[in-house]
Motif scaffolding. Structure first.
Motif, PDB file in Angstrom:
ATOM      1  N   ILE A   1      52.429  30.345  30.963  1.00 41.74           N
ATOM      2  CA  ILE A   1      53.053  31.744  31.345  1.00 41.74           C
ATOM      3  C   ILE A   1      52.535  32.314  32.465  1.00 41.74           C
ATOM      4  N   PHE A   2      51.054  32.363  32.405  1.00 41.48           N
ATOM      5  CA  PHE A   2      50.160  33.166  33.448  1.00 41.48           C
ATOM      6  C   PHE A   2      49.751  32.217  34.391  1.00 41.48           C
TER       7      PHE A   2
ATOM      8  N   LEU B   1      40.950  44.877  40.767  1.00 43.31           N
ATOM      9  CA  LEU B   1      41.498  44.287  39.627  1.00 43.31           C
ATOM     10  C   LEU B   1      42.774  44.861  38.867  1.00 43.31           C
TER      11      LEU B   1
ATOM     12  N   SER C   1      49.098  38.814  24.378  1.00 43.14           N
ATOM     13  CA  SER C   1      48.730  38.886  25.722  1.00 43.14           C
ATOM     14  C   SER C   1      48.074  40.270  25.894  1.00 43.14           C
TER      15      SER C   1
ATOM     16  N   GLN D   1      45.969  44.494  40.382  1.00 40.17           N
ATOM     17  CA  GLN D   1      46.703  43.362  40.297  1.00 40.17           C
ATOM     18  C   GLN D   1      47.104  43.146  38.613  1.00 40.17           C
ATOM     19  N   MET D   2      46.336  43.786  37.700  1.00 41.53           N
ATOM     20  CA  MET D   2      46.689  43.379  36.304  1.00 41.53           C
ATOM     21  C   MET D   2      47.170  44.548  35.639  1.00 41.53           C
TER      22      MET D   2
ATOM     23  N   PRO E   1      52.148  39.277  34.979  1.00 46.90           N
ATOM     24  CA  PRO E   1      51.515  38.835  35.919  1.00 46.90           C
ATOM     25  C   PRO E   1      51.165  37.351  35.789  1.00 46.90           C
ATOM     26  N   THR E   2      51.132  36.467  36.937  1.00 50.73           N
ATOM     27  CA  THR E   2      50.753  35.010  36.960  1.00 50.73           C
ATOM     28  C   THR E   2      49.460  34.972  38.064  1.00 50.73           C
ATOM     29  N   SER E   3      49.041  33.574  38.029  1.00 53.49           N
ATOM     30  CA  SER E   3      48.010  33.509  38.995  1.00 53.49           C
ATOM     31  C   SER E   3      48.218  33.592  40.422  1.00 53.49           C
ATOM     32  N   LYS E   4      49.393  33.554  40.867  1.00 56.71           N
ATOM     33  CA  LYS E   4      50.093  33.648  42.017  1.00 56.71           C
ATOM     34  C   LYS E   4      51.067  34.997  42.364  1.00 56.71           C
ATOM     35  N   GLY E   5      51.382  35.796  41.229  1.00 59.88           N
ATOM     36  CA  GLY E   5      52.103  36.772  41.565  1.00 59.88           C
ATOM     37  C   GLY E   5      52.705  37.240  40.379  1.00 59.88           C
TER      38      GLY E   5
ATOM     39  N   GLY F   1      52.294  28.576  26.038  1.00 56.15           N
ATOM     40  CA  GLY F   1      51.915  30.021  26.281  1.00 56.15           C
ATOM     41  C   GLY F   1      51.051  30.094  27.323  1.00 56.15           C
ATOM     42  N   ASP F   2      50.108  29.342  27.609  1.00 56.34           N
ATOM     43  CA  ASP F   2      49.104  29.452  28.784  1.00 56.34           C
ATOM     44  C   ASP F   2      49.742  29.371  30.025  1.00 56.34           C
TER      45      ASP F   2
END
Lengths: 325, 325
Positions: free
Chosen positions: A207-208, A264, A229, A267-268, A124-128, A204-205
């Motif tokens: 990635i998301f 949530l 993670s 999404q996650m 998962p990322t902040s946009k997809g 590393g950060d």
């Protein structure tokens, strides 16, 4: 068949899957005594399933050598053989990763131009979401292998998400001076000289943070990043749960907030990202997390279907062929 | 002085710190024009502070070579020199990590028996916290270095948490077959043969599950694990925030749940874990996150104080001496 939870998870997930995808059929490789009773009660599912009976299976504690040389009739081996022989278009397993990788590589082989298969999964990322590889198949790699991973990852993103130019990044560490070891520096140059849509290093950060669509690293680093993670996400979830259950009033708040938690989860939820493909092989093999839930296993089945329908292995073969010529 | 936010964060944090620890005094190394006005309004703080003026500073974009060879009067360099010369018992910086590591190593040197300094920090676990090293100082290491890191980590856990036998683990990847690369396997054997309280391999998710007190890895893997964990925690927090702000009713629930969020923050706030020490050197040097908040920088100061009071460098030197003889 079935990972930690066995057929209690995998068969219900297959039943769910067949509700949505009636174009698929299943060859269930495992102990018919465990499978038969489930099918007996479900005629519609039964009509889409056949059983390949075997009582032998690879244990999670089995060393790879045992899976490879001794257990010639294991459900894992038989399932991959079905893919090799064209009797199945994809194999999905929730078993021992090392054994699955070794058997797949031995039975299916890699395409010409690909030295090693890699494990790829969506995250998962902040946009997809993005794709990361390798997640644990190769612990000692060379720069050329990372380039091959990047090409395969690009094809996965293109086929699964219908992207034209997925952004490719190399996972690295931050501090200016010590920017990467020799492997990363060599790979960086290879990536620059390639026809990839290479966007450079990522930390590393990143990635998301939707900084790239395909993130490339060796299997040791990738596996540690993925598991860390997962670990921190689980810790956070546990802490929230424990804080919420601390008083009746908080429990009430927790109940009232259920729609928030559900959103949530949508999404996650790790289930949504379950199903890592072994790419670079001549057939589709998908690894489900050993402890995956019904929803998680269902997702792994969907990954397998998408790759089979898109004929990912041939597309990868073709791309590597044209790149070599 | 000051990382991304400069003196706007560091000076208020120092003011907070001096409220709690009146036994400390500060040598503020940086531009007096920036520092003076803040002190002028605060006589009690001023009495505990003196200024070492310099206008030169290491930028986050400066290559290590520039920090090392050209900027001989940088605030970072001067601060470390104060430690070397005994004028300060610890240096705290929120600046360029690579430069801080290189300058510290050059000016302070490592103790006999220690080939390389390492970066160590506390991380939250299900039961409290653990320490992980190396977090990015060394990208290419040998098994012997990992053993040195393990010894230093053990001492940090003993001194900071008053533990007698901290559990030491090696960070590795899960799958049976491919359990680790050659480096990890060699280190595993060294650890077994040592007098460490070695509990074996740990996977990425084990970091947060209280499976060990000291987790050892090379700087590349450690940095990626740390940053990935931060990244996923931030993603989760953002998603919660965005879900909560989706409607007035949800906002109300969010407000009512504030005590829950505050309790969580108290346990998981990255500020609480800010302050990574550079261990193995002859003096105390602590790195604060460049983007650390006032609370975060305060925590880094507390780490520095604890190490100075416990005389960590001498204790490490002593331990390595007795181990060599």
């Amino acid at each position: 068949m079935g990972g930690d939870h066995g057929v209690r998870v995998t068969l219900p997930a297959i039943a769910d899957f067949l509700q949505d995808f009636k174009d698929c059929s299943f060859l269930l490789v495992g102990d018919e005594k465990q499978i038969q009773p489930f099918l007996a009660d479900r005629p519609p599912m039964k009509s889409h399933c056949s059983i390949l009976h075997t009582e032998e299976c690879v244990l999670s504690s089995d060393p790879v050598a045992v899976a490879l040389r001794q257990k010639k009739a294991s459900s894992m081996r038989l399932a991959i053989e079905q893919v090799r022989d064209g009797a199945a278009q994809a194999a999905v397993s929730a078993g021992n990763t090392g054994a699955l990788m070794a058997l797949s590589r031995f039975l299916l082989k890699t395409h010409p131009g690909i030295d090693r298969p890699a494990i790829i999964s969506a995250l998962p990322t902040s946009k997809g979401h993005c794709y990361m590889l390798d997640l644990g198949a190769n612990v000692d790699v060379e720069a050329e292998h990372l380039l091959q991973f990047a090409r395969m990852g690009t094809l996965v993103a293109q086929l699964r998400d219908d992207m034209t130019k997925p952004r490719v990044a190399l996972l690295n560490i931050g501090s200016e001076d010590i920017k990467g070891n020799q492997l990363i520096k060599s790979a960086h140059q290879l990536f620059i000289d390639s026809d990839l849509h290479y966007v450079g290093y990522i930390e590393g950060d990143g990635i998301f943070r939707d900084e790239a669509d395909v993130i490339v690293c060796d299997g040791f680093v990738g596996n540690v990043a993925l598991k860390s993670s997962e670990g921190v996400a689980r810790l956070l979830t546990e802490r929230i749960r424990s804080e919420v259950s601390r008083s009746p009033w908080r429990k009430l708040l927790g109940l009232l907030s259920l729609p928030i938690w559900r959103a949530l989860k949508k999404q996650m939820d790790p289930s949504l990202y379950n199903g890592a493909s072994l790419v670079g092989l001549t057939g589709v093999v998908v690894k489900s997390h050993g402890g995956a839930s019904r929803q998680g296993f269902l997702n792994a089945l969907a990954v397998a279907r998408a790759e089979a329908i898109n004929n990912l292995p041939s597309r990868i073969a073709l791309s590597f062929q044209s790149n070599q010529s």
